[in-house]
Scaffold this motif. Structure first.
Motif: not given
Length: 397
Positions: A294-304
């Protein structure tokens, strides 16, 4: 008599391992039978270390009347005083100090610290004459005095550093305890907000009101994630790392798929694709691995990139479980790479966005708790890919 005011100075000199050797060398070089390191102030002469072969009577902590010593004068002019035969010396034959203590030979070198503070003297005395005309004697004792001064400066710096470290550690401990208590206490009102939103949803069919309720629920969910991250950070810092509860999990792929579905539901405009091919019997903490993803996906959603698809993979490689999240967009700057898995680095890196900068730190800690490691690669061509690897034990092994 030992004055408490000088106990620290006496201990500082005593802690210099070279001092006994220095005093022995002073006696050997000069042929004199008493050598000492003295602390000399405006009002006191206190022995800090002594090598006495004539039973002069002084021990560490012992005092002489300041005005009866030549060190009192040396403190004022800061120059060495040397004479080998007082009774035939034009000045010291009538000086009160040799007469008072029955001295014939005397040498005293000032000890001056790096900040210019006069600490005291390195001195030697005897009741019989000594040949002190050799220039090497004064030069060598001067080097010894400088060595003592440097050692005192080093000790002082070390004590200040230790004190600063204790203060910093205490401040950090209190700060992390505050974070833990704050995060814990925030759960209660957040639960009330969620329950109120659920209740309101059953009481209305108005579209505008339902949209507001949905916004409240989404915000409270995001706040919940933030609070959990803060609590995990505090647990990790106050303890020995983020705690995990390993067990044999037969459906880790399903757990991770539910996590992907939750993120997709929270971000319906984001394109997510996944390939989760995992065996049964993985030895892990499924809730923590769900949090990691969830944290990795949240980072990808925010910065990708908002237009490109985010790819999630989970598979086995040799004896390891591999979980990867890849997003497209601008690559991570090289200077930011060393900071990615450190807490609270988002503002330091000049980034803006939701959260506290704890997501990647917690993801790395969860991987480490599974005896694994979290890594990242980031290029314009291949995108940014976070890969968590950790050893897994299976039922059939």
């Amino acid at each position: 008599m030992t004055h408490a005011d000088f106990s620290l100075d006496i201990e500082a000199v005593r802690s210099i391992e070279a001092v006994p050797v220095i005093l022995s060398m002073v006696r050997h070089l000069t042929g004199m039978r008493f050598a000492a390191v003295a602390r000399v102030t405006e009002q006191n002469w206190v022995a800090c270390a002594v090598d006495d072969a004539i039973d002069f009577g002084l021990k560490p902590g012992g005092e002489l009347v300041l005005e009866s010593t030549i060190c009192h004068e040396i403190r004022q002019h800061r120059q060495p005083v040397i004479f080998g035969h007082a009774s035939s010396h034009p000045v010291f034959s009538i000086h009160h100090t040799p007469r008072t203590y029955g001295l014939e030979s005397y040498i005293s070198i000032p000890i001056i610290k790096a900040n210019g503070e006069f600490f005291g003297t390195l001195c030697a005395i005897d009741s019989v004459p000594a040949n002190l005309d050799e220039p090497a004697i004064a030069k060598t004792l001067t080097l010894f005095a400088q060595l003592i001064a440097m050692s005192l400066d080093t000790q002082n710096h070390l004590e200040k550093t230790k004190a600063a470290l204790v203060d910093a550690n205490e401040s950090g401990r209190l700060r992390e305890q505050f974070i833990a208590v704050l995060g814990h206490d925030l759960r209660t009102p957040l639960s009330a907000i969620r329950m109120s939103a659920d209740l309101l949803e059953t009481k209305t069919e108005d579209k505008r009101s339902l949209n507001l309720i949905s916004a409240i629920r989404n915000s409270s969910t995001r706040m919940g994630h933030l609070i959990e991250n803060v609590l995990d950070f505090a647990r990790g810092r106050l303890g020995s790392g983020i705690p995990i509860k390993r067990q044999l999990v037969d459906d880790l792929g399903r757990v991770l798929r539910l996590t992907v579905d939750e993120v997709q539901a929270s971000h319906p405009r984001v394109s997510l694709e996944h390939a989760l091919v995992l065996p049964t019997g993985v030895y892990c903490d499924p809730l923590r691995l769900s949090q990691l993803l969830s944290n990795l996906l949240g980072n990808a959603v925010t910065h990708g990139s908002k237009e490109a698809c985010i790819s999630v993979r989970a598979y086995t490689e040799a004896d390891e479980i591999v979980i990867s999240v890849t997003n497209q967009g601008a690559p991570i700057p090289a200077e930011l790479m060393p900071l990615l898995f450190q807490p609270f680095t988002r503002s330091e890196a000049g980034q803006r966005g939701e959260g506290l900068g704890l997501g990647l730190y917690i993801a790395s800690q969860i991987t480490a708790a599974h005896n694994g490691a979290l890594s990242v690669t980031s290029t314009l061509e291949s995108g940014t890919c976070f890969v968590a690897r950790f050893p897994a034990r299976f039922k059939w092994v």
